[in-house]
Enzyme design. Structure first.
Site, PDB file in Angstrom:
ATOM      1  N   GLU A  24     -42.008 -27.806  13.455  1.00 51.96           N
ATOM      2  CA  GLU A  24     -40.647 -28.532  13.067  1.00 51.96           C
ATOM      3  C   GLU A  24     -40.616 -29.963  12.589  1.00 51.96           C
ATOM      4  O   GLU A  24     -42.060 -30.314  12.571  1.00 51.96           O
ATOM      5  CB  GLU A  24     -39.528 -28.421  14.307  1.00 51.96           C
ATOM      6  CG  GLU A  24     -39.314 -26.982  14.546  1.00 51.96           C
ATOM      7  CD  GLU A  24     -38.352 -27.076  16.216  1.00 51.96           C
ATOM      8  OE1 GLU A  24     -37.199 -26.273  15.787  1.00 51.96           O
ATOM      9  OE2 GLU A  24     -38.498 -27.665  17.017  1.00 51.96           O
TER      10      GLU A  24
ATOM     11  N   HIS B  90     -27.884 -32.765  13.342  1.00 45.05           N
ATOM     12  CA  HIS B  90     -28.908 -31.879  13.047  1.00 45.05           C
ATOM     13  C   HIS B  90     -28.478 -31.536  11.426  1.00 45.05           C
ATOM     14  O   HIS B  90     -27.371 -31.124  11.083  1.00 45.05           O
ATOM     15  CB  HIS B  90     -28.766 -30.594  13.895  1.00 45.05           C
ATOM     16  CG  HIS B  90     -29.796 -29.656  13.559  1.00 45.05           C
ATOM     17  ND1 HIS B  90     -30.270 -29.045  12.417  1.00 45.05           N
ATOM     18  CD2 HIS B  90     -30.741 -29.019  14.388  1.00 45.05           C
ATOM     19  CE1 HIS B  90     -31.212 -28.156  12.610  1.00 45.05           C
ATOM     20  NE2 HIS B  90     -31.592 -28.233  13.732  1.00 45.05           N
TER      21      HIS B  90
ATOM     22  N   ARG C  17     -35.371 -35.863  11.540  1.00 44.04           N
ATOM     23  CA  ARG C  17     -33.934 -35.353  11.273  1.00 44.04           C
ATOM     24  C   ARG C  17     -33.109 -36.263  10.802  1.00 44.04           C
ATOM     25  O   ARG C  17     -32.250 -36.055   9.747  1.00 44.04           O
ATOM     26  CB  ARG C  17     -33.437 -34.891  12.662  1.00 44.04           C
ATOM     27  CG  ARG C  17     -33.843 -33.462  12.771  1.00 44.04           C
ATOM     28  CD  ARG C  17     -33.212 -32.930  13.885  1.00 44.04           C
ATOM     29  NE  ARG C  17     -33.740 -31.708  14.538  1.00 44.04           N
ATOM     30  CZ  ARG C  17     -33.580 -31.275  15.540  1.00 44.04           C
ATOM     31  NH1 ARG C  17     -32.945 -31.647  16.398  1.00 44.04           N
ATOM     32  NH2 ARG C  17     -34.342 -30.100  15.784  1.00 44.04           N
TER      33      ARG C  17
ATOM     34  N   HIS D 180     -25.419 -33.133  16.896  1.00 44.20           N
ATOM     35  CA  HIS D 180     -26.231 -32.270  17.626  1.00 44.20           C
ATOM     36  C   HIS D 180     -26.988 -32.797  19.045  1.00 44.20           C
ATOM     37  O   HIS D 180     -27.217 -32.076  20.069  1.00 44.20           O
ATOM     38  CB  HIS D 180     -27.430 -31.886  16.823  1.00 44.20           C
ATOM     39  CG  HIS D 180     -28.491 -30.902  17.225  1.00 44.20           C
ATOM     40  ND1 HIS D 180     -28.160 -29.596  17.647  1.00 44.20           N
ATOM     41  CD2 HIS D 180     -29.885 -31.079  17.347  1.00 44.20           C
ATOM     42  CE1 HIS D 180     -29.109 -29.103  17.981  1.00 44.20           C
ATOM     43  NE2 HIS D 180     -30.120 -29.773  17.988  1.00 44.20           N
TER      44      HIS D 180
ATOM     45  N   ARG E 271     -34.767 -38.397  18.184  1.00 41.68           N
ATOM     46  CA  ARG E 271     -35.269 -37.605  18.786  1.00 41.68           C
ATOM     47  C   ARG E 271     -36.175 -36.545  18.178  1.00 41.68           C
ATOM     48  O   ARG E 271     -35.535 -36.095  17.091  1.00 41.68           O
ATOM     49  CB  ARG E 271     -34.415 -36.532  19.805  1.00 41.68           C
ATOM     50  CG  ARG E 271     -35.152 -35.688  20.675  1.00 41.68           C
ATOM     51  CD  ARG E 271     -34.305 -34.701  21.390  1.00 41.68           C
ATOM     52  NE  ARG E 271     -33.315 -33.933  20.410  1.00 41.68           N
ATOM     53  CZ  ARG E 271     -33.288 -32.618  20.190  1.00 41.68           C
ATOM     54  NH1 ARG E 271     -34.221 -31.923  20.686  1.00 41.68           N
ATOM     55  NH2 ARG E 271     -32.439 -31.979  19.413  1.00 41.68           N
TER      56      ARG E 271
END
Ligand code: FAD
Ligand code: SIN
Length: 535
Positions: free
Chosen positions: A120, A242, A288, A349, A384
């Protein structure tokens, strides 16, 4: 009528990964009460898709996981906390497997089977262990099955914690936490939950935004309760968006996992042009904040309502194997992702900040812990990294359970806790204020406190939130409480805290991007807010 009063050693507010891990790590000598405000599985944990970040691969290392987390966190992660969390990751996975969690496996070249690890954004290695694209469901159901075997744990659903009870809130000397009031949604009565240790595990606050990937439970209740009781909160300006939630009129909050991009999915403009390489050399797998901002920029530039995520080149067999849940949900809505691209938009998110805790999950209030998304441990910094949050839930819940077990086992002090006073309130015939203010709050947060901010918009938000909070408090003082009113009260409180944090940050860092201060300050500082009742 006699009030209902409960007593336990440990009261856990929340039945997600954080709450259940904590309960399972306490010995059966502890009498535990766990509250959740909806059905037991309704929380972000159940909906988690991508997986759990852990150092398991042959070519991976703890130092690499630490480094990637620090880079994603844009200079604000607490390095000691990152190293501690990453250091526990293999152990956490072992624990989950021991409880029965079935992570995906693959055949290695030498014929042995090993866990399949996906990739990811921000991760420089394949290190996300998963159960297809429904990892949260597999973990949540397994933890819940294990909890059902524990006679010492009582789970009460549809019980909404209203406020914490501390010595201070009772007007006594000291500030120990003594329990909480909670509204039983069946009887509509507020009950007293007295406990020696109280744990906030109530998840994040992304529902403060109009568009979110989160379930309805994510209304920041624990953060607001902690603040009202006297806990410091921090870094609430960093709410993560997100990049890829499904854009479809019939779909509410459906996430398209980042692992789709990890396995080769690419982002396209509506005209089919790939755009991420122009924004970052890591392209679709940049952290992100970078990807969400690039999408937001392109949508605003072109005036379009969505961009596209295309994984069709991987073929139907691969897609059905790795993303069965996303494939079938999209197909239900008429999108065959093995043949066409998916319309997506960014959505709120994850709440990176929260209640300030130490390495044991302990807050500023004695006997009060916070774990999981409602807490601020220092792991995530300004952004994060994907799949680090389930890991954080389990690492800190285990640490908090160990800390509770290490404390002398004594009953809650024998202090009289007054019943909930309803003598001054009546049933409301003004519920329209709640639904109106609810919509207004979430829209203004989306428009003024979103992916790109300015001082002017933040001040505008602050003024409106102040007014909304006055109306909510007025309603709260006059009418009997309901689940909706409690959520609105908490959302408005957390929205205010988010804006206050955002106004304090005079730079652009990680998830906080403001046109008024586009540069990074030399010194990286957390934004810590101290409540008036702080001791
Ligand atoms: P939750 O799981 O949200 O549980 C909160 C609990 O608190 C619920 O039981 C709720 O009922 C209860 N509660 C709330 N308020 C009250 C109240 N007032 N009174 C009583 N009970 C209350 N993270 C990853 O690491 N990997 C992923 O792949 C991943 N995918 C995600 C996908 C989606 C769609 C979403 C939304 C999140 C994802 N995340 C992922 C983030 C991760 O799922 C959450 O951060 C994590 O599950 C939070 O766990 P928690 O136990 O803190 O809270
Ligand atoms: C996802 O699967 O994209 C969500 C992962 C996360 O939020 O950590």
């Amino acid at each position: 009528m006699k009030e209902t009063s409960h007593e336990s050693d440990v009261l856990i507010i929340g039945s997600g990964a954080a709450g259940m891990t904590l309960a399972l790590n306490l010995s059966q000598n502890f009498k535990v009460t766990m509250l959740c405000k909806d059905k037991p599985m309704e929380g972000s944990t159940y909906y988690a898709q991508g997986g759990v970040a852990a150092v398991l691969g042959k070519y991976d290392s703890e130092s690499s996981h630490v480094e990637d987390t620090l880079i994603a966190g844009a200079g604000l992660c607490k390095e000691e906390i990152v190293a501690f969390t990453v250091g526990q990751s293999a152990e956490v996975v072992k624990w989950l497997v021991g409880l029965g969690v079935r992570f995906d496996k693959k055949k290695s070249e030498d014929g042995s089977t090993d866990f399949h690890l996906t990739k990811e954004g921000g991760h420089s290695h394949r290190r996300v262990i998963h159960a297809a694209d429904a990892t949260g469901k597999e973990i949540a159901l397994t933890l819940s099955d294990n909890l059902k075997e524990r006679n010492n744990v009582t789970l009460l659903s549809r019980h909404v914690a209203v406020d914490l009870i501390t010595e201070d809130t009772l007007g006594l000397t000291g500030n120990k936490c003594l329990g909480a009031y909670a509204l039983n949604l069946e009887t509509k009565k507020v009950e007293i939950f007295r406990a020696h240790h109280v744990v906030i595990a109530s998840g994040g606050a992304s529902k403060v935004y109009q568009y979110t990937s989160n379930p309805d439970t994510a209304s920041g209740d624990g953060i607001a309760m902690g603040w009202r009781a006297g806990c410091r909160v921090g870094n609430l300006e960093f709410n993560q968006f997100h990049p890829t939630c499904l854009y479809h009129p019939d779909s509410k909050s459906f996430l398209i996992s980042e692992s789709l991009r990890g396995e080769g999915g690419i982002l396209l403009l509506p005209n089919g042009k790939r755009f991420m390489p122009e924004f970052d050399k890591r392209a679709e797998l940049a952290p992100r904040d970078v990807v969400a901002r690039a999408i937001d920029h392109e949508m605003k530039r072109l005036g379009c309502n969505f961009v596209l995520l295309d994984v069709s080149h991987k073929g139907e067999k691969f897609i059905k194997k790795h993303f069965p849940n996303i494939f079938s949900r999209c197909l239900d809505l008429g999108i065959d992702i093995s043949k066409e691209a998916i319309p997506i938009v960014p959505a709120a998110h994850y709440t990176c900040g929260g209640i300030v805790i130490d390495k044991n999950g302990l807050t500023d209030i004695p006997n009060l812990y916070a774990v999981g998304e409602s807490s601020f441990s220092g792991l995530h910094g300004a952004n994060r990294m994907a799949s680090n949050s389930l890991l954080e839930c389990m690492v800190f819940a285990t640490a908090a359970a160990n800390h509770i077990a290490s404390r002398p086992k004594s009953r809650a002090p024998n202090i009289r806790i007054p019943s909930w006073d309803e003598s001054q309130v009546v049933g409301s015939n003004e519920n329209v204020t709640i639904s109106h203010n609810w919509k207004e709050l979430r829209t203004l947060m989306w428009d003024y406190v979103g992916i790109v901010r300015t001082n002017k918009r933040l001040h505008r938000a602050r003024r409106r939130i102040k007014l909304l909070r006055q109306e909510v408090e007025d309603h709260y003082a006059r009418y009997q409480i309901t689940g909706d009113l409690l959520e609105l009260r908490n959302l408005a409180c957390v929205a205010d805290l988010m804006v206050r944090c955002a106004l304090r940050r005079r730079e652009s860092r990680g998830l906080h991007f403001t046109l008024d201060y586009p540069d990074l300050s030399e010194q990286a500082m957390d934004t810590i807010l101290t409540p008036p009742s702080f001791h």
